[in-house]
Write an enzyme that holds these catalytic residues in place. Structure first.
Site, PDB file in Angstrom:
ATOM      1  N   LYS B  75       0.863  -1.174   0.000  1.00  0.00           N
ATOM      2  CA  LYS B  75       0.000   0.000   0.000  1.00  0.00           C
ATOM      3  C   LYS B  75       0.906   1.233   0.000  1.00  0.00           C
ATOM      4  CE  LYS B  75      -3.857   2.064   2.623  1.00  0.00           C
ATOM      5  NZ  LYS B  75      -4.732   1.950   3.817  1.00  0.00           N
ATOM      6  N   SER B 150      -9.769   2.230   2.969  1.00  0.00           N
ATOM      7  CA  SER B 150      -8.843   2.963   2.133  1.00  0.00           C
ATOM      8  C   SER B 150      -7.873   2.066   1.361  1.00  0.00           C
ATOM      9  CB  SER B 150      -8.027   3.935   2.984  1.00  0.00           C
ATOM     10  OG  SER B 150      -7.208   3.234   3.885  1.00  0.00           O
ATOM     11  N   SER B 174     -10.155  -0.096   7.133  1.00  0.00           N
ATOM     12  CA  SER B 174      -9.526   0.047   5.815  1.00  0.00           C
ATOM     13  C   SER B 174      -8.865  -1.203   5.244  1.00  0.00           C
ATOM     14  CB  SER B 174      -8.504   1.175   5.852  1.00  0.00           C
ATOM     15  OG  SER B 174      -9.148   2.419   5.858  1.00  0.00           O
TER      16      SER B 174
END
Lengths: 95, 483
Positions: B75, B150, B174
């Protein structure tokens, strides 16, 4: 709880956050909505409850006072917006 | 070969069925073929092939670890030395990280191959991946829908077989919410289990990194590398890390599962409720005892979170000031102008909203009414979990109130967007670990089952998830066009 455009401008100044004047109204509206959601907290009694700042009951760890980082000034300044002679440059602060 | 799990790929590498270089090439090709998903911000092709070569050498020398040669992606919230680390924001669009996050160091030491950096909501603030400066990520199950957020890029890339596994971070859901919406397995570990060093901070008392994979078995392999004490993170736990793969096959006979009645109300979509009921039936068949429990303060999680997280965010994000790194506005007239315009021009709307809410909540005269009140509620929610987990081994419930929603459907309504994390946020406030695993499909869109455990009970969660995946096919389904 509702915020006005003036409130938004004051908070934005505290946060040093540029908000276009034409947008403050929209922010005031959405932030007021969020504060209404948050106001649900007031429906429960929290007298005598100890606030919880951190999920683990762990004491702050101490470490020996030793140097662990080496000087990497050039490495770090390579990604800076503006530097000169090893210093970060910003607009003049003192007249 | 890209359809295989990490466990299968590790075997293939050892048996010489393919090399890490071949495997890496195959994934790099797929990433290019499926750029329409917009799941990557940066693809690190050259570094990946170099790492694959080194991994092949290690495999040949016989000193490989389980992740050696396995292509993964990070990420874009994890700092990667020499590689752009944007956190999904314009303010870090030009930021080449000068050091590695501890998690990245650990994957490098294990010989994993990093394919690149994955798209995400700006500063991890969002539940749809629409707040990214780099544009929305598409859900491979339906390209008109969001992947969740997210960690949306991570979830979409794993679901579409563009990576064998990915990292995510979870502050209010997330990892679990996008895992549920994309039909993959996601684990948010106990707060403090995985180092936060080099993981760009959103809300420091809630943030936690974790694995996003196809199976619980793979999540165990990745967590094994990620977990552990880190002297560079003062909130990292020094609890010993167990062997997460060792207990995957433990039988579930007698497992006590609690179902909080507050999770199963009329607000939950009826088809999701039916899917979860079928999943819980599978556990009953495996010998688990199901018990209704009550956690009366769960409905206070969203209000408390939207004080605590923005308050911490407003402090954390004050470091982005245009002075030492990141975006700087042009021709600032003075220092205040430099701060104000750099931040104003480079932060997106949702980030600005949260900075404003946090600044307001912490400002003089409001602290007690907001921040202190929220911290007291946090205590009550955490007590709910302690009480429940004294009665049962794990808690189960939904991950999301609906399946993946359309891109644009909620992007102009922050409150509706916040409510998509209604089942996940309380877990972060308490700090306990939780997983999302695929539990079925509704209208050909994935549904997640949430499994919540006690502090540091990741091995138990992985065991409970793995046993489900031994008797159900949901984790093996791939979206059409991405098989």
């Amino acid at each position: 709880m509702s915020l006005t455009s003036d409130d938004v401008a004051k908070i934005a100044h505290l946060a040093r956050l540029g908000i276009n004047t034409q947008d403050t109204e929209a922010y005031a509206k959405s932030l007021s909505g969020i504060l209404d959601l948050i106001a649900q907290m007031n429906t429960i009694n929290t007298d005598h409850i100890t606030p919880m700042a951190h999920p683990l009951d762990q004491i702050q760890r101490l470490r020996p006072d030793q140097v662990t980082e080496s000087n990497q000034r050039e490495h770090f300044q390579a990604i800076a917006p503006q530097v000169a002679e090893g210093l970060y440059l910003v607009p003049k602060v003192i007249e | 070969m890209y359809q295989q799990t990490i466990a299968q790929l590790a075997l293939g590498l050892r048996q010489g069925t393919f090399t890490s270089v071949e495997l890496t090439q195959a994934y790099l090709t797929r990433i290019k073929q499926h750029s329409e998903l917009n799941s990557f911000i940066t693809v690190t092709e050259e570094q990946a092939l170099q790492a694959a070569k080194a991994a092949d050498l290690r495999l040949a020398q016989g000193n490989a670890e389980p992740l050696t040669g396995i292509p993964l992606a990070q990420k874009d919230i994890f700092c990667t030395l020499g590689v752009k680390t944007s956190c999904g924001s314009k303010i870090l669009d030009n930021f080449i990280a000068p050091y590695n996050a501890t998690v990245v160091e650990k994957f490098n030491a294990a010989g994993a191959v990093m394919l690149g950096k994955l798209n995400m909501d700006e500063f991890a603030m969002g539940s749809s991946n629409e707040t990214s400066f780099y544009g929305a990520v598409k859900n491979p199950w339906d390209l008109n829908c969001v992947p969740g957020g997210s960690s949306g890029g991570s979830a979409a890339a794993v679901a579409a077989h563009l990576v064998a596994g990915a990292t995510g971070t979870d502050t209010g859901g997330s990892i679990r919410q996008p895992a549920a919406l994309c039909g993959i397995t996601g684990l948010k570990p106990t707060y403090g289990r995985v180092s936060r060093y080099g993981m760009i901070a959103y809300a420091s008392s809630l943030d936690q990194g974790g694995p996003m994979t196809r199976t619980a078995e793979d999540a165990a392999i990745m967590l094994q590398v990620m977990a552990g004490f880190d002297p560079k993170d003062s909130t990292s736990s020094d609890q010993a890390v167990p062997d997460y793969s060792a207990s995957l096959n433990a039988p579930l006979q007698g497992l006590k599962i609690g179902l909080p009645k507050e999770f199963f109300t009329a607000d939950l979509d009826s088809e999701i409720a039916a899917t979860l009921a079928a999943a819980i039936d599978e556990y009953r068949k495996m010998g688990a005892e199901i018990k209704e429990i009550s956690m009366p303060n769960l409905n206070m999680a969203i209000p408390a979170y939207y004080i605590i997280a923005p308050a911490e965010a407003s402090a954390n994000l004050s470091r982005f000031d245009g002075v030492r790194f990141g975006y700087r506005c042009s021709n600032p007239v003075d220092l205040t102008d430099l701060y104000t315009r750099s931040r104003g021009e480079a932060f997106g709307n949702e980030v600005k909203r949260r900075i404003l809410i946090g600044t307001y909540a912490l400002s003089a005269g409001y602290y007690d009414a907001y921040y202190l009140k929220a911290q007291k509620i946090r205590r009550l929610i955490s007590e709910d979990f302690k009480n429940a987990l004294a009665e049962v081994d794990v808690i189960m419930g939904p991950v999301t109130p609906s399946t993946a929603f359309a891109i644009g459907e909620k992007s102009n309504d922050p409150i509706q967007m916040y409510l998509s994390d209604i089942y996940t946020i309380a877990i972060n406030l308490a700090g306990v670990p939780a997983m999302s695993i695929p539990a079925g499909l509704v209208n050909n869109k994935p549904v997640g089952l949430q499994i919540i455990g006690n502090y540091f009970a990741e091995a138990k969660l992985l065991n409970v998830a793995h046993q489900f995946q031994q008797v159900t096919p949901w984790h093996q389904h791939s979206p059409k066009g991405f098989e």
